[in-house]
Design an enzyme around this catalytic site. Structure first.
Site, PDB file in Angstrom:
ATOM      1  N   ASP A 234       0.865  -1.192   0.000  1.00 36.53           N
ATOM      2  CA  ASP A 234       0.000   0.000   0.000  1.00 36.53           C
ATOM      3  C   ASP A 234       0.902   1.243   0.000  1.00 36.53           C
ATOM      4  O   ASP A 234       1.164   1.855   1.039  1.00 36.53           O
ATOM      5  CB  ASP A 234      -0.935  -0.008   1.202  1.00 36.53           C
ATOM      6  CG  ASP A 234      -2.020   1.062   1.072  1.00 36.53           C
ATOM      7  OD1 ASP A 234      -2.025   1.774   0.038  1.00 36.53           O
ATOM      8  OD2 ASP A 234      -2.839   1.186   1.993  1.00 36.53           O
TER       9      ASP A 234
ATOM     10  N   CYS B 110       0.472   4.532   2.023  1.00 37.52           N
ATOM     11  CA  CYS B 110      -0.564   4.440   3.041  1.00 37.52           C
ATOM     12  C   CYS B 110      -0.166   5.535   4.029  1.00 37.52           C
ATOM     13  O   CYS B 110       1.019   5.763   4.277  1.00 37.52           O
ATOM     14  CB  CYS B 110      -0.550   3.079   3.716  1.00 37.52           C
ATOM     15  SG  CYS B 110      -1.977   2.865   4.789  1.00 37.52           S
TER      16      CYS B 110
ATOM     17  N   HIS C 165       3.196   6.788   5.544  1.00 39.40           N
ATOM     18  CA  HIS C 165       3.992   5.877   6.383  1.00 39.40           C
ATOM     19  C   HIS C 165       4.445   4.613   5.649  1.00 39.40           C
ATOM     20  O   HIS C 165       4.974   3.695   6.279  1.00 39.40           O
ATOM     21  CB  HIS C 165       3.348   5.599   7.757  1.00 39.40           C
ATOM     22  CG  HIS C 165       1.955   5.075   7.760  1.00 39.40           C
ATOM     23  ND1 HIS C 165       1.017   5.500   8.663  1.00 39.40           N
ATOM     24  CD2 HIS C 165       1.340   4.152   7.015  1.00 39.40           C
ATOM     25  CE1 HIS C 165      -0.128   4.856   8.465  1.00 39.40           C
ATOM     26  NE2 HIS C 165       0.050   4.019   7.469  1.00 39.40           N
TER      27      HIS C 165
ATOM     28  N   PRO D 146      -2.168   6.781  14.695  1.00 32.59           N
ATOM     29  CA  PRO D 146      -3.450   6.169  15.045  1.00 32.59           C
ATOM     30  C   PRO D 146      -3.246   4.977  15.981  1.00 32.59           C
ATOM     31  O   PRO D 146      -2.169   4.355  15.952  1.00 32.59           O
ATOM     32  CB  PRO D 146      -3.999   5.703  13.686  1.00 32.59           C
ATOM     33  CG  PRO D 146      -2.822   5.574  12.792  1.00 32.59           C
ATOM     34  CD  PRO D 146      -1.743   6.484  13.330  1.00 32.59           C
ATOM     35  N   GLY D 147      -4.254   4.685  16.806  1.00 34.70           N
ATOM     36  CA  GLY D 147      -4.116   3.576  17.756  1.00 34.70           C
ATOM     37  C   GLY D 147      -5.053   2.440  17.442  1.00 34.70           C
ATOM     38  O   GLY D 147      -4.673   1.437  16.839  1.00 34.70           O
TER      39      GLY D 147
ATOM     40  N   SER E 185      -5.521   7.668  19.880  1.00 33.18           N
ATOM     41  CA  SER E 185      -4.548   7.980  18.843  1.00 33.18           C
ATOM     42  C   SER E 185      -3.748   9.164  19.382  1.00 33.18           C
ATOM     43  O   SER E 185      -4.172   9.796  20.364  1.00 33.18           O
ATOM     44  CB  SER E 185      -5.247   8.346  17.536  1.00 33.18           C
ATOM     45  OG  SER E 185      -5.996   7.242  17.062  1.00 33.18           O
TER      46      SER E 185
ATOM     47  N   HIS F  63       4.377   4.283  13.437  1.00 29.79           N
ATOM     48  CA  HIS F  63       3.253   4.684  12.573  1.00 29.79           C
ATOM     49  C   HIS F  63       1.888   4.324  13.148  1.00 29.79           C
ATOM     50  O   HIS F  63       0.859   4.708  12.602  1.00 29.79           O
ATOM     51  CB  HIS F  63       3.397   4.076  11.189  1.00 29.79           C
ATOM     52  CG  HIS F  63       2.793   2.704  11.052  1.00 29.79           C
ATOM     53  ND1 HIS F  63       3.109   1.647  11.872  1.00 29.79           N
ATOM     54  CD2 HIS F  63       1.866   2.228  10.183  1.00 29.79           C
ATOM     55  CE1 HIS F  63       2.408   0.589  11.502  1.00 29.79           C
ATOM     56  NE2 HIS F  63       1.644   0.910  10.494  1.00 29.79           N
ATOM     57  N   GLY F  64       1.860   3.565  14.232  1.00 29.04           N
ATOM     58  CA  GLY F  64       0.569   3.153  14.793  1.00 29.04           C
ATOM     59  C   GLY F  64       0.832   2.340  16.048  1.00 29.04           C
ATOM     60  O   GLY F  64       1.919   2.408  16.633  1.00 29.04           O
TER      61      GLY F  64
HETATM   62  N1  LIG Z   1      -7.696   5.310  15.645  1.00 31.52           N
HETATM   63  C1  LIG Z   1      -7.701   4.180  14.921  1.00 31.52           C
HETATM   64  N2  LIG Z   1      -6.524   3.554  14.646  1.00 31.52           N
HETATM   65  C2  LIG Z   1      -6.545   2.435  13.905  1.00 31.52           C
HETATM   66  C3  LIG Z   1      -7.741   1.886  13.411  1.00 31.52           C
HETATM   67  N3  LIG Z   1      -7.439   0.785  12.677  1.00 31.52           N
HETATM   68  C4  LIG Z   1      -6.107   0.650  12.703  1.00 31.52           C
HETATM   69  N4  LIG Z   1      -5.561   1.646  13.446  1.00 31.52           N
HETATM   70  C5  LIG Z   1      -4.130   1.914  13.672  1.00 31.52           C
HETATM   71  O1  LIG Z   1      -3.540   2.293  12.431  1.00 31.52           O
HETATM   72  C6  LIG Z   1      -2.225   1.784  12.400  1.00 31.52           C
HETATM   73  C7  LIG Z   1      -1.686   1.805  11.013  1.00 31.52           C
HETATM   74  O2  LIG Z   1      -2.074   0.674  10.303  1.00 31.52           O
HETATM   75  P1  LIG Z   1      -1.308   0.089   9.033  1.00 31.52           P
HETATM   76  O3  LIG Z   1      -2.321  -0.658   8.308  1.00 31.52           O
HETATM   77  O4  LIG Z   1      -0.803   1.241   8.267  1.00 31.52           O
HETATM   78  O5  LIG Z   1      -0.194  -0.773   9.522  1.00 31.52           O
HETATM   79  C8  LIG Z   1      -2.369   0.421  13.044  1.00 31.52           C
HETATM   80  O6  LIG Z   1      -1.130  -0.054  13.523  1.00 31.52           O
HETATM   81  C9  LIG Z   1      -3.329   0.732  14.165  1.00 31.52           C
HETATM   82  O7  LIG Z   1      -2.628   1.098  15.323  1.00 31.52           O
HETATM   83  C10 LIG Z   1      -8.957   2.579  13.701  1.00 31.52           C
HETATM   84  O8  LIG Z   1     -10.052   2.174  13.273  1.00 31.52           O
HETATM   85  N5  LIG Z   1      -8.886   3.705  14.451  1.00 31.52           N
HETATM   86 MN    MN Z   2      -1.292   2.524   6.926  1.00 30.07          MN
HETATM   87 MN    MN Z   3      -2.773   0.846   4.063  1.00 29.60          MN
END
Ligand SMILES: Nc1nc2c(ncn2[C@@H]2O[C@H](COP(=O)(O)O)[C@@H](O)[C@H]2O)c(=O)[nH]1
Ligand code: MN
Ligand code: MN
Length: 480
Positions: free
Chosen positions: A97, A100, A330, A379-380, A386, A405-406
């Site tokens: 992706d 992304c 990211h 994002p969390g 988040s 990144h998350g």
């Molecule tokens: N606030 C929210 N955070 C979310 C949700 N679904 C996933 N996540 C977070 O995004 C990261 C990034 O994902 P990636 O696909 O780029 O690896 C992931 O690690 C989660 O922490 C959501 O619905 N709301």
């Molecule tokens: Mn992503």
């Molecule tokens: Mn993605």
């Protein structure tokens, strides 16, 4: 002995896998991780990061962020920089992706205004914002139009009426990457991309209405225009089928070119080409097209969501106070300059599930944020939090200007579904407002499927890679 046992703990948040732990590994691998997160560190993710350390032209070290998990060839949460003269480019280390990323939009609304109507509001967002597997957007674009998107990125969307000129000043690389050549993208990618611009996608992608619920750095928050109780919109999406196809196409090119360039790799998923070769340059130019598609995608999604919110409340754009805080990639490969052992070098930085985190006074930070640093959007999950951070000086020394990144996935999709079934989805989602086209997605995306993002951001903050500014809590989420 497994690789996990070979890791040496250097300090509270730093482990190292020394060079030559596996055959041909020319650089060390640093894992930025707390003891709590270390428990979840997978042996295969360590091996993937070590494998990347064997690639031609890799410089200094591989860095792995606290949200790490196994990916395709290179772990999600991984950062690898290669010399642009002697090194390779690896599609698998950028990800399927391409670009992304995350966009954060601020509003003038307060949480109290949204709380009583959040179920109906999210239903309306579900009606208006295309999401879900294979969903089609409002636009059906010809190949010629898509070529324009591939060159102009977010600017294309603004010119088409999705947003405002000033939005562009608050996007990484102003939402347009220059080295994009649409003739390097396959017809099939154009076919796949024609009806997906302005769509969220499925799974982990989302549009979320959030409220600022804690501030850690009042001064920086003020400069970013952030205050307690403020309603925000967060968008997480990428380049959809268009970028996916670019990755598929060039993984094949890379595999076919391995013999030609006498590149030996420990894992076919790390198939790569010399960056300066024709194949490498073609991929780089196609990858930038996909990245521009993703910038346009988030520009459209953010604007449609804000417009839906505005119309739902019956207010003007001025009353809404729509303002793009930032938008970042990211999953990306970028040419940047770093000092290594006193010598300035031009490097291709692969960030896969890693966010650029440039500190204050870096010329690539938008002028509005020059003295606070680049916003870092983390994002969390749908149930917890988040975070908003800003890039900090240490990132340039110890992570090639990158942060996490998350939260990072903890459970597989199958495991998450099993958990949701066992516990009961109503109980798991109790108190949350989550809308989606299919119930299956929500079961795979429960909060328990992710690591604790609070623990993840604590690590990058403590290391001085990025500095915590504010915490955001979800009011309602649209999942694909
Ligand atoms: N606030 C929210 N955070 C979310 C949700 N679904 C996933 N996540 C977070 O995004 C990261 C990034 O994902 P990636 O696909 O780029 O690896 C992931 O690690 C989660 O922490 C959501 O619905 N709301
Ligand atoms: Mn992503
Ligand atoms: Mn993605």
């Amino acid at each position: 002995m497994g690789l996990k046992e070979a890791l040496v703990r250097l300090s509270d948040y730093v482990y190292v896998l020394k060079e030559n732990t596996i055959i041909g590994q020319r650089v060390p691998v640093y894992f930025y991780i707390s003891d709590r997160l270390f428990e979840h560190l997978e042996e295969d993710a360590i091996r993937q990061a070590a494998n990347a350390g064997t690639l031609p032209g890799v410089e200094k070290a591989i860095y792995v962020m606290p949200d790490v998990h196994v990916g395709y060839g290179f772990p999600v949460g991984g950062v690898m920089a290669v010399n642009t003269q002697t090194g390779i480019i690896s599609p698998g280390s950028i990800g399927y992706d391409i670009n992304c990323g995350v966009r954060l939009i601020a509003t003038n609304l307060s949480e109290e205004r949204i709380l009583p109507i959040r179920q109906e509001l999210m239903q309306e967002i579900l009606n208006k914002v295309p999401a879900g597997v294979g969903s089609r957007g409002r636009l059906k674009l010809s190949k010629e139009q898509l070529k324009e998107v591939a060159i102009k990125g977010a600017r294309w969307a603004v010119e088409y009426g999705f947003g405002f000129e000033e939005d562009l000043m608050h996007i990484e690389s102003s939402g347009t990457l220059p080295d994009a050549d649409p003739d390097k993208v396959s017809n099939f990618a154009y076919e796949r991309g024609s009806e997906e611009l302005g769509t969220v996608g499925s799974g982990n992608h989302f549009v979320e209405i959030q409220a600022v619920d804690e501030i850690y750095d009042e001064n920086t928050a003020q400069k970013l225009g952030i205050s307690i109780g403020q309603v925000m919109i967060m968008v997480h999406s990428g380049s959809r089928g268009f970028g996916h196809q670019v990755c598929v196409d060039y993984l094949k090119v890379a595999k076919d070119a391995l013999d030609k360039y006498k590149i030996h790799i420990p894992d076919m998923q790390l198939a790569c080409m010399p960056f300066r070769s024709e194949e490498g340059q073609n991929y780089f130019k196609a990858m930038n097209c996909a990245a521009n598609y993703a910038f346009a995608n988030r520009q459209i999604l953010g604007f449609i969501t804000a417009d839906t919110l505005r119309r739902f409340l019956g207010i003007s754009w001025e009353e809404l106070g729509y303002r793009v805080v930032y938008d970042l990639a990211h999953n990306i490969g970028k040419v940047e300059r770093y000092k290594i052992d006193g010598e300035e070098k031009e490097l291709l930085v692969h960030r896969k599930g890693a966010t650029r985190a440039f500190p204050p006074y870096n010329p690539d930070v938008p002028p509005a944020y020059r003295d606070v640093g680049q916003p870092v959007l983390i994002p969390g999950d749908i149930g917890r939090y988040s975070f908003l951070l800003v890039g900090a000086p240490k990132s340039m020394e110890i992570s090639f200007g990158s942060a996490c990144h998350g939260a990072g996935r903890l459970m597989s999709r199958t495991k998450a579904k099993e958990y949701a079934r066992k516990e009961g989805i109503e109980k798991v989602l109790s108190g949350l407002v989550v809308v989606a086209r299919g119930k299956g997605t929500i079961m795979e995306e429960i909060p328990q499927a992710y690591k604790d993002v609070t623990e993840v951001v604590k690590v990058v903050d403590a290391l001085g890679i990025a500095k915590l500014v504010a915490r955001l809590k979800p009011l309602g989420t649209l999942k694909g």
